[in-house]
Design an enzyme around this catalytic site. Structure first.
Site, PDB file in Angstrom:
ATOM      1  N   GLU A  49      46.075 103.957  15.902  1.00 18.39           N
ATOM      2  CA  GLU A  49      45.176 102.882  15.472  1.00 18.39           C
ATOM      3  C   GLU A  49      46.008 101.799  14.786  1.00 18.39           C
ATOM      4  OE1 GLU A  49      41.374 105.857  14.567  1.00 18.39           O
ATOM      5  OE2 GLU A  49      42.578 105.066  12.922  1.00 18.39           O
ATOM      6  N   ASP A  60      37.794  98.874   2.896  1.00 20.12           N
ATOM      7  CA  ASP A  60      39.071  99.548   2.682  1.00 20.12           C
ATOM      8  C   ASP A  60      39.432  99.653   1.204  1.00 20.12           C
ATOM      9  OD1 ASP A  60      39.960 100.070   5.394  1.00 20.12           O
ATOM     10  OD2 ASP A  60      40.012  97.884   5.598  1.00 20.12           O
ATOM     11  N   TYR A 174      34.159 107.448  15.474  1.00 20.62           N
ATOM     12  CA  TYR A 174      34.923 107.535  14.228  1.00 20.62           C
ATOM     13  C   TYR A 174      33.971 107.978  13.128  1.00 20.62           C
ATOM     14  CZ  TYR A 174      38.344 106.224  10.647  1.00 20.62           C
ATOM     15  OH  TYR A 174      39.239 106.241   9.610  1.00 20.62           O
TER      16      TYR A 174
END
Length: 265
Positions: A49, A60, A174
């Site tokens: 990735e 994040d 995911y």
């Protein structure tokens, strides 16, 4: 089937989990990113990735935020990330997932992105802040160019929405292992394990549980056993790792040294 689906099928046939590392394009520079892509492929990564740096990475944690900041200070763009992938793909054949927020892709142009990503050797695109309910045109564009759209699920995702995502996603799903932002943790939460079981009970076995592993001991080896191969405290080496693994560690150490020198200046 796509190359990513084929990879998961091969992993299932061999009875092992996959190694899917994530790095940010341009951190600390594009030359290092290219080297890391090549060496991660040589070290046995099943899929890689590659994150596109973004100025507002709200999903994040500190590690990826700082990586994006360093890359953006170097002027790294989506175009640079695609060029880096194309150069690395001359040396490796590992499937690559372009990992991005939607804004850089939208500014680049959705059709243009799909065309140029495919030409660069990208196999799939994961957009962290694009929900499936608003992504039909986007997924159609990716499908036209034989790219897999990857979607995320979380412990808070309802069963009804999980079923919809499973129908729309390609390649793999995911699975976010916990609520909140990305970052290292020392163990897999019960929530994450329950989510994996929910996804699999819906007939989906191709999934990547985003774990934020902090050490090798956290990684699960074949058969679900705990992998206790920690680096030797004196040498920093890990028993059983090949030369490619050591080269990856060397590149990372060099990247840290570059970043430290930049901070001093």
């Amino acid at each position: 089937m796509s190359r990513i689906s084929d990879t998961f099928l091969a992993l299932k046939g061999s009875g092992r989990g996959g190694f899917i590392p994530f790095i940010t394009a341009g951190d600390p520079d594009l030359a290092t990113t290219e080297l890391l892509l090549i060496e991660l492929g040589a070290a046995g990564a099943d899929i890689i990735e590659l994150g596109v740096p973004f100025s507002d990475p709200v999903a994040d944690g500190e590690v990826i935020q700082r990586a994006s900041e360093r890359a953006l200070r170097n002027g790294v763009t989506l175009r640079d990330a695609l060029t880096c992938i194309a150069r690395a793909k001359q040396h490796i054949d590992v499937p690559i997932v372009l990992f991005s927020y939607f804004n850089p892709l939208l500014q680049f142009g959705e059709d243009r992105l799909a065309i140029e990503a495919k030409e660069a050797g990208v196999d799939a695109v994961l957009v962290t802040d694009l929900i499936p309910e608003e992504a039909q045109l986007w997924t159609d564009t990716l499908h036209q160019h034989h790219l897999d759209p990857i979607f995320l699920v979380a412990p808070t995702t309802s069963d009804q929405r999980l079923a919809r995502i499973a129908q729309q996603a390609r390649g793999f799903i995911y699975a976010i292992s916990r609520a909140g932002v990305t970052g290292p943790r020392s163990e897999m939460t019960h929530e994450a394990e329950a989510l994996v079981q929910r996804v699999r009970s819906g007939g989906v076995w191709r999934l990547d549980p985003g774990t934020g592993a902090r050490s090798l001991a956290f990684c699960r080896c074949r058969g679900g056993r705990q992998c206790n191969r920690e680096p030797n405290r004196e040498t920093g080496q890990v028993a059983g790792l090949g030369e490619s693994h050591r080269r990856v560690r060397t590149i990372i150490a060099r990247a840290k040294a570059i970043d430290n020198r930049k901070k001093r200046h």
